[in-house]
Design a protein around this motif. Structure first.
Motif, mmCIF file in Angstrom:
data_model
loop_
_atom_site.group_PDB
_atom_site.id
_atom_site.type_symbol
_atom_site.label_atom_id
_atom_site.label_comp_id
_atom_site.label_asym_id
_atom_site.label_seq_id
_atom_site.Cartn_x
_atom_site.Cartn_y
_atom_site.Cartn_z
ATOM 1 N N CYS A 1 -8.207 0.389 1.049
ATOM 2 C CA CYS A 1 -7.327 1.364 1.694
ATOM 3 C C CYS A 1 -6.481 0.709 2.793
ATOM 4 O O CYS A 1 -6.839 -0.334 3.349
ATOM 5 N N ARG A 2 -5.386 1.378 3.112
ATOM 6 C CA ARG A 2 -4.450 0.866 4.106
ATOM 7 C C ARG A 2 -5.097 0.721 5.479
ATOM 8 O O ARG A 2 -4.861 -0.259 6.179
ATOM 9 N N THR B 1 0.833 -1.207 0.000
ATOM 10 C CA THR B 1 0.000 0.000 0.000
ATOM 11 C C THR B 1 0.863 1.250 0.000
ATOM 12 O O THR B 1 0.523 2.247 0.646
ATOM 13 N N ARG B 2 1.964 1.191 -0.708
ATOM 14 C CA ARG B 2 2.862 2.342 -0.757
ATOM 15 C C ARG B 2 2.138 3.545 -1.376
ATOM 16 O O ARG B 2 1.345 3.383 -2.304
ATOM 17 N N PRO B 3 2.413 4.762 -0.881
ATOM 18 C CA PRO B 3 1.738 5.941 -1.434
ATOM 19 C C PRO B 3 2.124 6.226 -2.885
ATOM 20 O O PRO B 3 1.368 6.852 -3.621
ATOM 21 N N THR B 4 3.289 5.775 -3.286
ATOM 22 C CA THR B 4 3.721 5.952 -4.667
ATOM 23 C C THR B 4 4.187 4.614 -5.224
ATOM 24 O O THR B 4 4.576 3.719 -4.473
ATOM 25 N N GLY B 5 4.130 4.472 -6.520
ATOM 26 C CA GLY B 5 4.590 3.239 -7.146
ATOM 27 C C GLY B 5 3.506 2.190 -7.194
ATOM 28 O O GLY B 5 2.352 2.421 -6.813
ATOM 29 N N GLU C 1 -8.178 0.072 6.311
ATOM 30 C CA GLU C 1 -9.052 -1.099 6.372
ATOM 31 C C GLU C 1 -8.230 -2.383 6.449
ATOM 32 O O GLU C 1 -8.541 -3.297 7.217
ATOM 33 N N LEU C 2 -7.164 -2.441 5.671
ATOM 34 C CA LEU C 2 -6.302 -3.622 5.697
ATOM 35 C C LEU C 2 -5.556 -3.731 7.022
ATOM 36 O O LEU C 2 -5.326 -4.835 7.519
ATOM 37 N N ARG C 3 -5.196 -2.602 7.610
ATOM 38 C CA ARG C 3 -4.528 -2.628 8.914
ATOM 39 C C ARG C 3 -5.478 -3.175 9.979
ATOM 40 O O ARG C 3 -5.071 -3.978 10.834
ATOM 41 N N ALA C 4 -6.733 -2.769 9.932
ATOM 42 C CA ALA C 4 -7.707 -3.266 10.901
ATOM 43 C C ALA C 4 -7.882 -4.777 10.764
ATOM 44 O O ALA C 4 -7.979 -5.500 11.763
ATOM 45 N N MET C 5 -7.896 -5.272 9.531
ATOM 46 C CA MET C 5 -8.013 -6.708 9.312
ATOM 47 C C MET C 5 -6.785 -7.432 9.848
ATOM 48 O O MET C 5 -6.893 -8.495 10.472
ATOM 49 N N THR C 6 -5.620 -6.851 9.632
ATOM 50 C CA THR C 6 -4.371 -7.442 10.114
ATOM 51 C C THR C 6 -4.366 -7.537 11.636
ATOM 52 O O THR C 6 -4.006 -8.574 12.213
ATOM 53 N N GLU C 7 -4.777 -6.468 12.288
ATOM 54 C CA GLU C 7 -4.796 -6.454 13.752
ATOM 55 C C GLU C 7 -5.800 -7.474 14.292
ATOM 56 O O GLU C 7 -5.540 -8.131 15.316
ATOM 57 N N ALA C 8 -6.931 -7.635 13.618
ATOM 58 C CA ALA C 8 -7.923 -8.624 14.045
ATOM 59 C C ALA C 8 -7.352 -10.032 13.926
ATOM 60 O O ALA C 8 -7.561 -10.886 14.803
ATOM 61 N N ALA C 9 -6.625 -10.288 12.850
ATOM 62 C CA ALA C 9 -6.024 -11.620 12.647
ATOM 63 C C ALA C 9 -4.986 -11.908 13.720
ATOM 64 O O ALA C 9 -4.907 -13.030 14.233
ATOM 65 N N LEU C 10 -4.210 -10.925 14.073
ATOM 66 C CA LEU C 10 -3.163 -11.142 15.070
ATOM 67 C C LEU C 10 -3.735 -11.334 16.475
ATOM 68 O O LEU C 10 -3.129 -12.006 17.307
ATOM 69 N N ARG C 11 -4.907 -10.780 16.737
ATOM 70 C CA ARG C 11 -5.528 -10.973 18.054
ATOM 71 C C ARG C 11 -5.952 -12.419 18.269
ATOM 72 O O ARG C 11 -6.118 -12.860 19.408
ATOM 73 N N ALA C 12 -6.107 -13.150 17.178
ATOM 74 C CA ALA C 12 -6.513 -14.555 17.274
ATOM 75 C C ALA C 12 -5.311 -15.494 17.378
ATOM 76 O O ALA C 12 -5.470 -16.719 17.321
ATOM 77 N N TRP C 13 -4.112 -14.930 17.532
ATOM 78 C CA TRP C 13 -2.908 -15.768 17.569
ATOM 79 C C TRP C 13 -2.919 -16.665 18.804
ATOM 80 O O TRP C 13 -3.274 -16.217 19.898
ATOM 81 N N PRO C 14 -2.539 -17.943 18.654
ATOM 82 C CA PRO C 14 -2.565 -18.851 19.815
ATOM 83 C C PRO C 14 -1.555 -18.441 20.876
ATOM 84 O O PRO C 14 -0.410 -18.116 20.559
ATOM 85 N N PRO C 15 -1.947 -18.473 22.151
ATOM 86 C CA PRO C 15 -1.006 -18.119 23.232
ATOM 87 C C PRO C 15 0.029 -19.234 23.416
ATOM 88 O O PRO C 15 -0.214 -20.383 23.065
ATOM 89 N N GLY D 1 -3.412 -12.349 0.596
ATOM 90 C CA GLY D 1 -4.727 -11.726 0.472
ATOM 91 C C GLY D 1 -4.661 -10.215 0.632
ATOM 92 O O GLY D 1 -5.347 -9.468 -0.075
ATOM 93 N N ILE D 2 -3.840 -9.755 1.564
ATOM 94 C CA ILE D 2 -3.631 -8.318 1.738
ATOM 95 C C ILE D 2 -3.127 -7.716 0.434
ATOM 96 O O ILE D 2 -3.589 -6.651 -0.002
ATOM 97 N N ALA D 3 -2.200 -8.402 -0.205
ATOM 98 C CA ALA D 3 -1.626 -7.900 -1.453
ATOM 99 C C ALA D 3 -2.679 -7.773 -2.544
ATOM 100 O O ALA D 3 -2.732 -6.774 -3.269
ATOM 101 N N VAL D 4 -3.520 -8.782 -2.664
ATOM 102 C CA VAL D 4 -4.568 -8.753 -3.689
ATOM 103 C C VAL D 4 -5.563 -7.628 -3.399
ATOM 104 O O VAL D 4 -5.970 -6.884 -4.300
ATOM 105 N N GLN D 5 -5.957 -7.496 -2.130
ATOM 106 C CA GLN D 5 -6.893 -6.446 -1.762
ATOM 107 C C GLN D 5 -6.289 -5.057 -1.985
ATOM 108 O O GLN D 5 -6.977 -4.138 -2.442
ATOM 109 N N ALA D 6 -5.019 -4.912 -1.663
ATOM 110 C CA ALA D 6 -4.352 -3.626 -1.873
ATOM 111 C C ALA D 6 -4.333 -3.263 -3.353
ATOM 112 O O ALA D 6 -4.573 -2.112 -3.731
#
Length: 202
Positions: A184-185, A103-107, A187-201, A174-179
């Motif tokens: 937008c960044r 999700t780079r601002p340029t390129g 929305e993808l950041r929120a999805m990333t944070e949700a996925a990481l909250r489910a990480w096994p302890p 999947g993030i790459a395809v959605q980007a």
């Protein structure tokens, strides 16, 4: 345009190969393997088709070199993430690195390693196979790191390193395809944070 520079022997050197490869990588990244025509590549690289073939080989060979450059440059967050001291740190580094790179601002948006040849005709089969192997290798390296995490009690003994590695890399791809599709960044950041909250302890 090719610029003529004098080399150590006094003979003209046609162009900066490193810079030309960087520009070719960006063309492949933006347009994919088949979408990147020879005309677009040589125009971006500032060289003739003859010079391109002489320096890099055919289009498939150029694509392979561009992917190697991508892996060592924009996608080097994978190597850095694998050095994190915890499995959660590894997963976080991979997903946040993917988010940052795609999700780079340029390129170009998205990921060269994912979109480069998702759809390819027979002439692009080698590029598609190359990218599939590249993605599988990435997943395998993450799996190996997670196996170590189980051995070190950083992941619970019942954790499946192969499944977790596929989970993380599939999320990253999947993030790459959605980007690339314009998501937008934030929305993808929120999805990333949700996925990481489910990480096994541990």
């Amino acid at each position: 345009m090719e610029t003529k520079k004098k080399g150590p022997s006094g003979r003209p050197r046609g162009f900066d190969a490193d810079e030309a490869l960087e520009r070719a990588m960006l063309v492949f990244w933006e347009h994919g393997y088949e979408g990147a025509s020879l005309a677009a590549l040589t125009d971006a690289m500032g060289i003739s088709t003859t010079s391109m073939y002489a320096a890099f080989g055919n289009k498939q060979a150029l694509f392979r070199k561009a992917l190697e450059r991508y892996a060592a440059g924009p996608s080097d967050y994978l190597v850095q993430a694998l050095e994190e001291p915890t499995a959660l740190g590894v997963a976080t580094g991979i997903l946040k690195g993917t988010l940052r790179t795609t999700t780079r601002p340029t390129g170009p948006q998205g990921c060269l390693g994912v979109q480069g040849a998702l759809a390819a005709s027979g002439s692009g089969q080698e590029a598609r196979d190359l990218l599939a192997a590249w993605r599988n290798d990435s997943c395998g390296r993450v799996e190996e790191r997670f196996r170590r995490a189980v051995d070190e009690n950083d992941l619970p003994p019942e954790a499946d390193p192969a499944l977790l590695a596929r989970y993380v890399t599939t999320l990253a791809f999947g993030i790459a395809v959605q980007a690339a599709s314009g998501v937008c960044r934030d929305e993808l950041r929120a999805m990333t944070e949700a996925a990481l909250r489910a990480w096994p302890p541990a």
